[in-house]
Design an enzyme around this catalytic site. Sequence first.
Site, PDB file in Angstrom:
ATOM      1  N   HIS B 129     -47.712 -22.793  -3.894  1.00 22.90           N
ATOM      2  CA  HIS B 129     -47.824 -23.418  -2.582  1.00 22.90           C
ATOM      3  C   HIS B 129     -47.897 -22.375  -1.487  1.00 22.90           C
ATOM      4  O   HIS B 129     -47.142 -21.405  -1.493  1.00 22.90           O
ATOM      5  CB  HIS B 129     -46.599 -24.298  -2.310  1.00 22.90           C
ATOM      6  CG  HIS B 129     -46.712 -25.664  -2.887  1.00 22.90           C
ATOM      7  ND1 HIS B 129     -47.539 -26.620  -2.363  1.00 22.90           N
ATOM      8  CD2 HIS B 129     -46.097 -26.249  -3.935  1.00 22.90           C
ATOM      9  CE1 HIS B 129     -47.430 -27.732  -3.066  1.00 22.90           C
ATOM     10  NE2 HIS B 129     -46.562 -27.534  -4.033  1.00 22.90           N
ATOM     11  N   CYS B 198     -53.668 -22.259  -1.209  1.00 20.47           N
ATOM     12  CA  CYS B 198     -54.606 -22.976  -0.347  1.00 20.47           C
ATOM     13  C   CYS B 198     -54.828 -22.250   0.960  1.00 20.47           C
ATOM     14  O   CYS B 198     -54.050 -21.408   1.380  1.00 20.47           O
ATOM     15  CB  CYS B 198     -54.124 -24.408  -0.082  1.00 20.47           C
ATOM     16  SG  CYS B 198     -52.620 -24.517   0.871  1.00 20.47           S
ATOM     17  N   ARG B 207     -59.599 -22.132  -0.764  1.00 18.00           N
ATOM     18  CA  ARG B 207     -58.562 -21.492  -1.564  1.00 18.00           C
ATOM     19  C   ARG B 207     -58.611 -19.999  -1.309  1.00 18.00           C
ATOM     20  O   ARG B 207     -59.693 -19.444  -1.065  1.00 18.00           O
ATOM     21  CB  ARG B 207     -58.799 -21.735  -3.067  1.00 18.00           C
ATOM     22  CG  ARG B 207     -58.783 -23.187  -3.475  1.00 18.00           C
ATOM     23  CD  ARG B 207     -57.386 -23.772  -3.432  1.00 18.00           C
ATOM     24  NE  ARG B 207     -57.403 -25.168  -3.845  1.00 18.00           N
ATOM     25  CZ  ARG B 207     -57.592 -26.186  -3.001  1.00 18.00           C
ATOM     26  NH1 ARG B 207     -57.774 -25.961  -1.725  1.00 18.00           N
ATOM     27  NH2 ARG B 207     -57.588 -27.414  -3.442  1.00 18.00           N
TER      28      ARG B 207
END
Lengths: 53, 230
Positions: B129, B198, B207
Amino acid sequence: MYGWIWRNLPGNAWVKALISLLLILAVVYILFQYVFPWAEPLMPFNDVTVDNQ
Amino acid sequence: MRVIVRTVSELCITVGTLIVLFVVYVLFWTGVRADSAMNEQIDQLHRQWSKGSVRPAAAAPGEQTVTATRPSPYYYGRAFAIMYIPRLGFTWNKPVLEGTGRDVLAQGLAHYAGTAQLGRAGNFAVAGHRRTYGDPFKDFPALRPGDAVVLTDGTTWFTYRIDKGPYKTVPTDVEVIDPVPRKSGYTRPGRYLTLTTCDPEWGHSHRLIVWAHLDSTQSVEAGEPEALRR
Protein backbone atom coordinates in the site's frame (compact mmCIF):
# COMPACT_ATOMS: atom_id res chain seq x y z
CA MET A 1 -35.61 13.19 14.05
CA TYR A 2 -33.20 13.55 16.95
CA GLY A 3 -35.80 15.47 18.91
CA TRP A 4 -38.22 12.60 18.42
CA ILE A 5 -35.65 10.08 19.70
CA TRP A 6 -34.92 12.28 22.71
CA ARG A 7 -38.59 12.62 23.59
CA ASN A 8 -39.14 8.87 23.32
CA LEU A 9 -36.24 7.82 25.51
CA PRO A 10 -37.32 6.81 28.99
CA GLY A 11 -36.24 8.36 32.27
CA ASN A 12 -35.08 11.83 33.23
CA ALA A 13 -32.54 13.96 31.38
CA TRP A 14 -29.53 12.12 32.83
CA VAL A 15 -30.82 8.71 31.89
CA LYS A 16 -31.68 10.00 28.43
CA ALA A 17 -28.18 11.43 28.02
CA LEU A 18 -26.63 8.11 29.07
CA ILE A 19 -28.79 6.09 26.69
CA SER A 20 -28.00 8.56 23.88
CA LEU A 21 -24.29 8.14 24.51
CA LEU A 22 -24.60 4.36 24.38
CA LEU A 23 -26.61 4.60 21.17
CA ILE A 24 -23.96 6.83 19.58
CA LEU A 25 -21.20 4.42 20.61
CA ALA A 26 -23.16 1.49 19.19
CA VAL A 27 -23.64 3.28 15.88
CA VAL A 28 -19.93 4.19 15.67
CA TYR A 29 -18.98 0.59 16.48
CA ILE A 30 -21.24 -0.79 13.75
CA LEU A 31 -19.85 1.74 11.28
CA PHE A 32 -16.19 0.93 12.03
CA GLN A 33 -16.70 -2.79 12.28
CA TYR A 34 -19.05 -3.50 9.41
CA VAL A 35 -20.02 -0.54 7.25
CA PHE A 36 -16.64 1.12 6.63
CA PRO A 37 -14.74 -2.12 5.93
CA TRP A 38 -17.37 -2.78 3.29
CA ALA A 39 -17.20 0.72 1.80
CA GLU A 40 -13.42 1.14 1.90
CA PRO A 41 -12.56 -1.28 -0.95
CA LEU A 42 -14.75 0.86 -3.21
CA MET A 43 -12.21 3.64 -2.74
CA PRO A 44 -9.13 3.76 -5.00
CA PHE A 45 -6.40 3.41 -2.34
CA ASN A 46 -6.40 -0.37 -2.48
CA ASP A 47 -5.25 -0.96 -6.02
CA VAL A 48 -1.53 -1.44 -5.69
CA THR A 49 -0.98 -4.54 -7.81
CA VAL A 50 -0.62 -4.84 -11.55
CA ASP A 51 -2.63 -7.97 -12.16
CA ASN A 52 -5.88 -7.53 -10.27
CA GLN A 53 -7.65 -5.55 -12.93
CA MET B 1 -42.51 23.95 7.33
CA ARG B 2 -40.33 24.13 10.41
CA VAL B 3 -40.36 20.35 10.70
CA ILE B 4 -39.08 19.96 7.14
CA VAL B 5 -36.26 22.47 7.63
CA ARG B 6 -35.27 20.82 10.88
CA THR B 7 -35.30 17.31 9.41
CA VAL B 8 -33.27 18.36 6.37
CA SER B 9 -30.65 20.10 8.50
CA GLU B 10 -30.45 17.11 10.82
CA LEU B 11 -29.89 14.86 7.82
CA CYS B 12 -27.13 17.14 6.53
CA ILE B 13 -25.39 17.08 9.91
CA THR B 14 -25.70 13.29 10.01
CA VAL B 15 -24.19 12.87 6.55
CA GLY B 16 -21.38 15.27 7.44
CA THR B 17 -20.60 13.34 10.59
CA LEU B 18 -20.60 10.09 8.61
CA ILE B 19 -18.08 11.48 6.13
CA VAL B 20 -15.81 12.74 8.90
CA LEU B 21 -15.99 9.34 10.62
CA PHE B 22 -15.16 7.58 7.35
CA VAL B 23 -12.13 9.80 6.82
CA VAL B 24 -11.00 9.03 10.37
CA TYR B 25 -11.45 5.34 9.60
CA VAL B 26 -9.45 5.44 6.36
CA LEU B 27 -6.66 7.74 7.51
CA PHE B 28 -6.25 6.59 11.06
CA TRP B 29 -8.03 3.41 11.94
CA THR B 30 -6.81 1.24 9.03
CA GLY B 31 -3.28 2.31 10.01
CA VAL B 32 -3.78 1.32 13.63
CA ARG B 33 -5.17 -2.04 12.60
CA ALA B 34 -2.48 -2.65 9.97
CA ASP B 35 0.38 -1.67 12.30
CA SER B 36 -0.77 -4.10 14.94
CA ALA B 37 -1.31 -6.81 12.32
CA MET B 38 2.18 -6.25 10.86
CA ASN B 39 3.82 -6.29 14.28
CA GLU B 40 1.93 -9.47 15.06
CA GLN B 41 3.17 -11.06 11.81
CA ILE B 42 6.77 -10.03 12.53
CA ASP B 43 6.62 -11.32 16.11
CA GLN B 44 5.19 -14.57 14.84
CA LEU B 45 8.00 -14.92 12.29
CA HIS B 46 10.65 -14.27 14.95
CA ARG B 47 9.04 -16.82 17.25
CA GLN B 48 8.87 -19.36 14.44
CA TRP B 49 12.49 -18.73 13.43
CA SER B 50 13.81 -18.90 16.99
CA LYS B 51 12.19 -22.31 17.29
CA GLY B 52 14.32 -23.38 14.36
CA SER B 53 11.53 -24.40 12.02
CA VAL B 54 12.81 -22.52 9.05
CA ARG B 55 12.70 -23.28 5.38
CA PRO B 56 15.98 -24.19 3.67
CA ALA B 57 17.92 -21.22 2.43
CA ALA B 58 18.05 -20.50 -1.24
CA ALA B 59 21.36 -20.96 -2.96
CA ALA B 60 23.64 -17.99 -3.35
CA PRO B 61 23.90 -16.55 -6.86
CA GLY B 62 26.39 -18.37 -8.98
CA GLU B 63 26.55 -21.22 -6.54
CA GLN B 64 25.77 -24.59 -8.02
CA THR B 65 22.99 -26.29 -6.14
CA VAL B 66 24.17 -29.86 -6.18
CA THR B 67 21.68 -31.09 -3.64
CA ALA B 68 18.91 -29.05 -5.30
CA THR B 69 16.72 -28.55 -2.25
CA ARG B 70 13.13 -28.07 -3.24
CA PRO B 71 11.82 -24.74 -1.97
CA SER B 72 9.16 -25.18 0.65
CA PRO B 73 5.92 -23.73 -0.67
CA TYR B 74 4.42 -20.45 0.48
CA TYR B 75 0.89 -20.57 1.81
CA TYR B 76 -1.66 -17.90 0.99
CA GLY B 77 -1.87 -15.27 3.70
CA ARG B 78 1.13 -16.66 5.58
CA ALA B 79 4.12 -14.42 6.29
CA PHE B 80 7.47 -15.86 5.23
CA ALA B 81 9.97 -12.99 5.22
CA ILE B 82 10.72 -9.54 6.60
CA MET B 83 11.72 -6.69 4.32
CA TYR B 84 14.01 -3.81 5.29
CA ILE B 85 14.53 -0.73 3.12
CA PRO B 86 16.98 1.68 4.78
CA ARG B 87 15.95 4.48 2.39
CA LEU B 88 12.43 4.39 3.83
CA GLY B 89 13.81 4.70 7.36
CA PHE B 90 16.16 2.67 9.53
CA THR B 91 13.27 1.34 11.55
CA TRP B 92 11.25 0.52 8.43
CA ASN B 93 10.57 -3.19 8.34
CA LYS B 94 7.50 -5.01 7.12
CA PRO B 95 6.40 -8.63 6.87
CA VAL B 96 5.98 -10.16 3.43
CA LEU B 97 2.97 -12.42 3.01
CA GLU B 98 1.98 -14.75 0.21
CA GLY B 99 -0.77 -13.62 -2.16
CA THR B 100 -2.05 -10.21 -3.20
CA GLY B 101 -5.62 -10.28 -1.91
CA ARG B 102 -7.05 -7.34 -0.01
CA ASP B 103 -6.94 -9.26 3.24
CA VAL B 104 -3.24 -9.96 2.75
CA LEU B 105 -2.39 -6.38 1.80
CA ALA B 106 -4.08 -5.23 5.00
CA GLN B 107 -1.49 -7.16 7.04
CA GLY B 108 1.75 -6.36 5.26
CA LEU B 109 3.49 -6.50 1.92
CA ALA B 110 2.10 -9.00 -0.54
CA HIS B 111 4.11 -11.42 -2.67
CA TYR B 112 2.60 -12.06 -6.09
CA ALA B 113 1.73 -15.74 -6.10
CA GLY B 114 3.25 -17.30 -9.18
CA THR B 115 6.37 -15.17 -9.19
CA ALA B 116 9.73 -16.48 -8.03
CA GLN B 117 10.44 -17.30 -4.42
CA LEU B 118 12.73 -15.14 -2.36
CA GLY B 119 16.33 -15.30 -3.56
CA ARG B 120 15.61 -17.77 -6.33
CA ALA B 121 16.03 -17.39 -10.05
CA GLY B 122 13.22 -15.35 -11.56
CA ASN B 123 11.40 -12.28 -10.39
CA PHE B 124 10.38 -11.99 -6.75
CA ALA B 125 7.50 -9.48 -7.00
CA VAL B 126 5.98 -7.69 -4.01
CA ALA B 127 3.13 -5.17 -3.76
CA GLY B 128 2.40 -2.77 -0.94
CA HIS B 129 0.00 0.00 0.00
CA ARG B 130 1.11 3.52 -0.76
CA ARG B 131 -1.49 5.05 1.54
CA THR B 132 -3.82 3.70 4.20
CA TYR B 133 -3.16 0.46 6.09
CA GLY B 134 -0.05 1.86 7.72
CA ASP B 135 1.27 3.62 4.58
CA PRO B 136 4.11 1.09 4.04
CA PHE B 137 5.20 2.48 0.66
CA LYS B 138 4.39 6.14 1.33
CA ASP B 139 7.94 7.27 0.42
CA PHE B 140 8.22 4.96 -2.59
CA PRO B 141 9.24 7.80 -4.99
CA ALA B 142 12.30 8.43 -2.79
CA LEU B 143 13.82 5.10 -3.85
CA ARG B 144 16.86 5.49 -6.10
CA PRO B 145 19.08 3.13 -8.08
CA GLY B 146 21.70 1.68 -5.74
CA ASP B 147 19.39 1.60 -2.72
CA ALA B 148 19.35 -1.64 -0.80
CA VAL B 149 16.27 -3.78 -0.29
CA VAL B 150 17.10 -6.36 2.34
CA LEU B 151 15.01 -9.41 3.11
CA THR B 152 15.40 -12.29 5.48
CA ASP B 153 13.61 -15.61 5.60
CA GLY B 154 15.03 -16.58 8.97
CA THR B 155 18.09 -18.40 7.65
CA THR B 156 19.54 -16.05 5.06
CA TRP B 157 19.87 -12.33 4.44
CA PHE B 158 19.18 -11.32 0.86
CA THR B 159 20.43 -7.91 -0.23
CA TYR B 160 18.90 -6.62 -3.44
CA ARG B 161 20.13 -3.43 -5.11
CA ILE B 162 17.69 -1.23 -7.00
CA ASP B 163 18.65 -0.79 -10.65
CA LYS B 164 15.74 1.11 -12.10
CA GLY B 165 12.85 3.12 -10.82
CA PRO B 166 10.56 4.48 -9.70
CA TYR B 167 9.03 3.68 -13.05
CA LYS B 168 5.47 4.83 -13.69
CA THR B 169 3.15 2.58 -15.63
CA VAL B 170 -0.49 1.64 -16.02
CA PRO B 171 -2.28 -0.97 -13.89
CA THR B 172 -2.72 -3.41 -16.77
CA ASP B 173 1.03 -3.55 -17.45
CA VAL B 174 1.53 -7.03 -16.02
CA GLU B 175 4.82 -7.37 -17.88
CA VAL B 176 6.59 -5.56 -15.06
CA ILE B 177 6.53 -8.69 -12.92
CA ASP B 178 7.75 -11.00 -15.68
CA PRO B 179 10.82 -13.11 -14.89
CA VAL B 180 12.82 -10.74 -17.09
CA PRO B 181 10.78 -7.51 -17.21
CA ARG B 182 11.16 -5.89 -20.61
CA LYS B 183 11.24 -2.27 -19.38
CA SER B 184 13.69 -2.95 -16.58
CA GLY B 185 16.76 -3.02 -18.78
CA TYR B 186 17.60 -6.57 -17.72
CA THR B 187 18.45 -8.70 -20.69
CA ARG B 188 19.26 -12.06 -19.16
CA PRO B 189 17.45 -14.26 -16.67
CA GLY B 190 18.60 -13.61 -13.11
CA ARG B 191 17.47 -13.19 -9.53
CA TYR B 192 15.37 -10.06 -9.58
CA LEU B 193 13.00 -8.23 -7.30
CA THR B 194 10.06 -6.02 -8.28
CA LEU B 195 8.16 -3.72 -5.95
CA THR B 196 4.83 -2.25 -7.00
CA THR B 197 2.54 0.33 -5.42
CA CYS B 198 -0.09 2.78 -6.59
CA ASP B 199 0.34 6.23 -8.03
CA PRO B 200 -0.77 8.98 -7.44
CA GLU B 201 -0.69 8.67 -3.71
CA TRP B 202 -4.46 8.50 -3.21
CA GLY B 203 -5.38 7.35 -6.67
CA HIS B 204 -5.34 4.20 -8.71
CA SER B 205 -4.75 5.39 -12.24
CA HIS B 206 -1.10 4.34 -12.35
CA ARG B 207 1.47 2.12 -10.65
CA LEU B 208 5.00 2.82 -9.52
CA ILE B 209 7.59 0.10 -10.01
CA VAL B 210 11.17 -0.43 -8.94
CA TRP B 211 13.41 -3.26 -10.07
CA ALA B 212 16.38 -4.69 -8.21
CA HIS B 213 18.80 -7.55 -8.61
CA LEU B 214 20.13 -9.89 -5.96
CA ASP B 215 23.45 -8.42 -4.93
CA SER B 216 24.58 -10.63 -2.07
CA THR B 217 23.40 -13.22 0.40
CA GLN B 218 24.70 -14.24 3.78
CA SER B 219 23.49 -16.54 6.49
CA VAL B 220 21.86 -15.02 9.54
CA GLU B 221 24.70 -16.34 11.70
CA ALA B 222 27.01 -13.90 9.90
CA GLY B 223 25.04 -10.99 11.34
CA GLU B 224 23.16 -8.21 9.63
CA PRO B 225 24.25 -7.33 6.11
CA GLU B 226 26.23 -4.16 5.59
CA ALA B 227 23.25 -2.31 4.14
CA LEU B 228 21.48 -2.46 7.51
CA ARG B 229 24.41 -1.27 9.62
CA ARG B 230 24.25 2.36 10.61
